[in-house]
Write an enzyme that holds these catalytic residues in place. Structure first.
Site, PDB file in Angstrom:
ATOM      1  N   TYR A 122      16.236   6.725 -10.606  1.00 46.88           N
ATOM      2  CA  TYR A 122      14.915   7.262 -10.248  1.00 46.88           C
ATOM      3  C   TYR A 122      14.960   8.790 -10.168  1.00 46.88           C
ATOM      4  O   TYR A 122      14.101   9.487 -10.729  1.00 46.88           O
ATOM      5  CB  TYR A 122      14.488   6.647  -8.917  1.00 46.88           C
ATOM      6  CG  TYR A 122      13.165   7.097  -8.340  1.00 46.88           C
ATOM      7  CD1 TYR A 122      11.964   6.845  -8.994  1.00 46.88           C
ATOM      8  CD2 TYR A 122      13.120   7.741  -7.103  1.00 46.88           C
ATOM      9  CE1 TYR A 122      10.755   7.240  -8.442  1.00 46.88           C
ATOM     10  CE2 TYR A 122      11.920   8.129  -6.537  1.00 46.88           C
ATOM     11  CZ  TYR A 122      10.736   7.880  -7.211  1.00 46.88           C
ATOM     12  OH  TYR A 122       9.536   8.265  -6.660  1.00 46.88           O
TER      13      TYR A 122
HETATM   14  N1  LIG Z   1       5.386   6.748  -1.977  1.00 47.13           N
HETATM   15  C1  LIG Z   1       6.437   7.542  -1.839  1.00 47.13           C
HETATM   16  O1  LIG Z   1       7.168   7.496  -0.842  1.00 47.13           O
HETATM   17  C2  LIG Z   1       6.759   8.555  -2.910  1.00 47.13           C
HETATM   18  C3  LIG Z   1       7.727   9.518  -2.621  1.00 47.13           C
HETATM   19  C4  LIG Z   1       8.051  10.464  -3.608  1.00 47.13           C
HETATM   20  C5  LIG Z   1       7.416  10.433  -4.835  1.00 47.13           C
HETATM   21  N2  LIG Z   1       6.477   9.480  -5.094  1.00 47.13           N
HETATM   22  C6  LIG Z   1       5.846   9.494  -6.416  1.00 47.13           C
HETATM   23  O2  LIG Z   1       4.437   9.561  -6.229  1.00 47.13           O
HETATM   24  C7  LIG Z   1       3.777   8.920  -7.316  1.00 47.13           C
HETATM   25  C8  LIG Z   1       2.765   7.922  -6.777  1.00 47.13           C
HETATM   26  O3  LIG Z   1       3.453   6.960  -6.030  1.00 47.13           O
HETATM   27  P1  LIG Z   1       2.713   5.880  -5.102  1.00 47.13           P
HETATM   28  O4  LIG Z   1       3.500   5.783  -3.869  1.00 47.13           O
HETATM   29  O5  LIG Z   1       1.257   6.158  -5.044  1.00 47.13           O
HETATM   30  O6  LIG Z   1       2.991   4.558  -5.974  1.00 47.13           O
HETATM   31  P2  LIG Z   1       2.123   3.212  -6.141  1.00 47.13           P
HETATM   32  O7  LIG Z   1       1.224   2.999  -4.983  1.00 47.13           O
HETATM   33  O8  LIG Z   1       3.133   2.155  -6.485  1.00 47.13           O
HETATM   34  O9  LIG Z   1       1.222   3.533  -7.429  1.00 47.13           O
HETATM   35  C9  LIG Z   1       1.819   3.704  -8.676  1.00 47.13           C
HETATM   36  C10 LIG Z   1       0.742   3.966  -9.691  1.00 47.13           C
HETATM   37  O10 LIG Z   1       1.361   4.199 -10.968  1.00 47.13           O
HETATM   38  C11 LIG Z   1       0.639   3.454 -11.929  1.00 47.13           C
HETATM   39  N3  LIG Z   1       1.497   3.126 -13.069  1.00 47.13           N
HETATM   40  C12 LIG Z   1       2.710   2.545 -13.054  1.00 47.13           C
HETATM   41  N4  LIG Z   1       3.155   2.391 -14.323  1.00 47.13           N
HETATM   42  C13 LIG Z   1       2.195   2.911 -15.141  1.00 47.13           C
HETATM   43  C14 LIG Z   1       2.058   3.064 -16.541  1.00 47.13           C
HETATM   44  N5  LIG Z   1       3.024   2.694 -17.386  1.00 47.13           N
HETATM   45  N6  LIG Z   1       0.925   3.648 -17.015  1.00 47.13           N
HETATM   46  C15 LIG Z   1      -0.042   4.054 -16.167  1.00 47.13           C
HETATM   47  N7  LIG Z   1       0.021   3.939 -14.848  1.00 47.13           N
HETATM   48  C16 LIG Z   1       1.134   3.363 -14.339  1.00 47.13           C
HETATM   49  C17 LIG Z   1       0.148   2.221 -11.217  1.00 47.13           C
HETATM   50  O11 LIG Z   1      -0.960   1.687 -11.945  1.00 47.13           O
HETATM   51  P3  LIG Z   1      -1.426   0.134 -11.868  1.00 47.13           P
HETATM   52  O12 LIG Z   1      -1.272  -0.288 -10.421  1.00 47.13           O
HETATM   53  O13 LIG Z   1      -2.845   0.199 -12.339  1.00 47.13           O
HETATM   54  O14 LIG Z   1      -0.541  -0.625 -12.785  1.00 47.13           O
HETATM   55  C18 LIG Z   1      -0.243   2.804  -9.877  1.00 47.13           C
HETATM   56  O15 LIG Z   1      -1.546   3.346  -9.952  1.00 47.13           O
HETATM   57  C19 LIG Z   1       4.878   8.279  -8.166  1.00 47.13           C
HETATM   58  O16 LIG Z   1       5.152   9.110  -9.280  1.00 47.13           O
HETATM   59  C20 LIG Z   1       6.080   8.238  -7.231  1.00 47.13           C
HETATM   60  O17 LIG Z   1       7.304   8.278  -7.924  1.00 47.13           O
HETATM   61  C21 LIG Z   1       6.129   8.540  -4.159  1.00 47.13           C
END
Ligand SMILES: NC(=O)c1ccc[n+]([C@@H]2O[C@H](COP(=O)([O-])OP(=O)(O)OC[C@H]3O[C@@H](n4cnc5c(N)ncnc54)[C@H](OP(=O)(O)O)[C@@H]3O)[C@@H](O)[C@H]2O)c1
Length: 245
Positions: free
Chosen positions: A154
């Protein structure tokens, strides 16, 4: 930045935990917002409905971020609906955790396809299409610095996003477009919470000096800043994690 024409944002992963709140925040800032989704159309439509009910302008656009044809069509759809694109926020991403020694290489390819190729494809469309005064905000993670075991694949994908961000900022010289990344710490969304028990979540919360998890609203605040007033912040990775070391 024009004061008369409403600015337009495309938020990938707008159906996700952070993306949804980012979309609502940017709409609250006065931007028309395209809420992009891959599999979860219903959640994207809910977000559009919430924005519209609050008096904003939004539409849902589907597609895999790693599919250049789909993303080209998404930019075209947003341009047709709202007249152009000014801000692109790349929140779409997945996280698969396992030690390097046992990591499934099909999972590696799948995660890197979304996190690296997907961010690249959308950034490429943004580089071709964004209007002057625009902003690109990519998503890294604080684990690039905290370097926890099991996060190797990751972190490799997000370190690549940081590198792309820094180079693209310099490539867009003369366009009046900023390119930055946000690196959240643990944030209460399905991506972080799924697969962790209460004790593990509590440990992550205690790790920050502010002694809590991040909320999607905390991250949306940073995106709002980078997408709007922060015209002198360019080519940076902003770690937003409550002081996690
Ligand atoms: N949450 C944390 O603690 C955290 C910490 C550091 C960084 N981040 C980063 O922040 C970002 C958002 O994370 P989150 O926590 O909001 O995650 P999340 O709730 O799991 O949402 C992930 C999103 O990515 C979309 N997605 C996944 N694969 C895709 C694809 N191939 N094409 C288009 N859309 C796709 C999903 O769409 P669908 O549901 O419509 O499939 C969903 O809208 C990510 O890049 C993650 O790595 C998160």
């Amino acid at each position: 930045m024009s004061t008369t024409t409403p600015r337009v944002a495309l938020v990938t992963g707008g159906s996700g935990g952070i993306g949804r709140v980012v979309a609502e925040r940017l709409a609250g800032d006065g931007l028309a917002v395209a809420v992009q989704y891959a599999g979860n159309r219903a959640r994207a439509e809910e977000t559009v409905a919430a924005i519209t009910a609050a008096g904003g302008r939004a539409l849902a656009v589907g597609g895999d971020v790693a599919d250049e044809t789909a993303m080209s069509a998404a930019f075209d759809a947003v341009g047709s609906a709202f007249g152009g694109v000014d801000v692109v926020v790349n929140t779409a991403g997945i996280m698969i955790l396992a030690p390097v020694a046992t990591f499934d290489l099909d999972d590696l390819d799948r995660m890197h396809r979304t996190n690296i190729r997907g961010t690249f494809v959308v950034a490429q469309q943004a580089a071709r299409n964004l209007r002057p005064g625009g902003a690109i905000v990519n998503f890294s993670t604080s684990v690039v610095r905290t370097q926890l075991p099991a996060y190797g694949a990751y972190v490799a994908s997000k370190a690549a996003v940081e590198g792309l961000t820094l180079v693209l900022a310099r490539e867009l010289r003369g366009r009046d477009i900023t390119v930055n990344a946000v690196a959240p710490g643990p944030t209460a969304t399905p991506l972080f919470l799924d697969g962790k028990d209460d004790a593990a979540v509590a440990d992550f919360a205690r790790a920050t000096p502010l002694e809590r998890l991040g909320r999607p609203e905390d991250i949306a605040e940073v995106v709002s800043f980078l997408a709007g007033p922060a015209r002198w912040v360019n080519g940076q990775v902003l770690y937003a994690n409550g002081g996690l070391a």
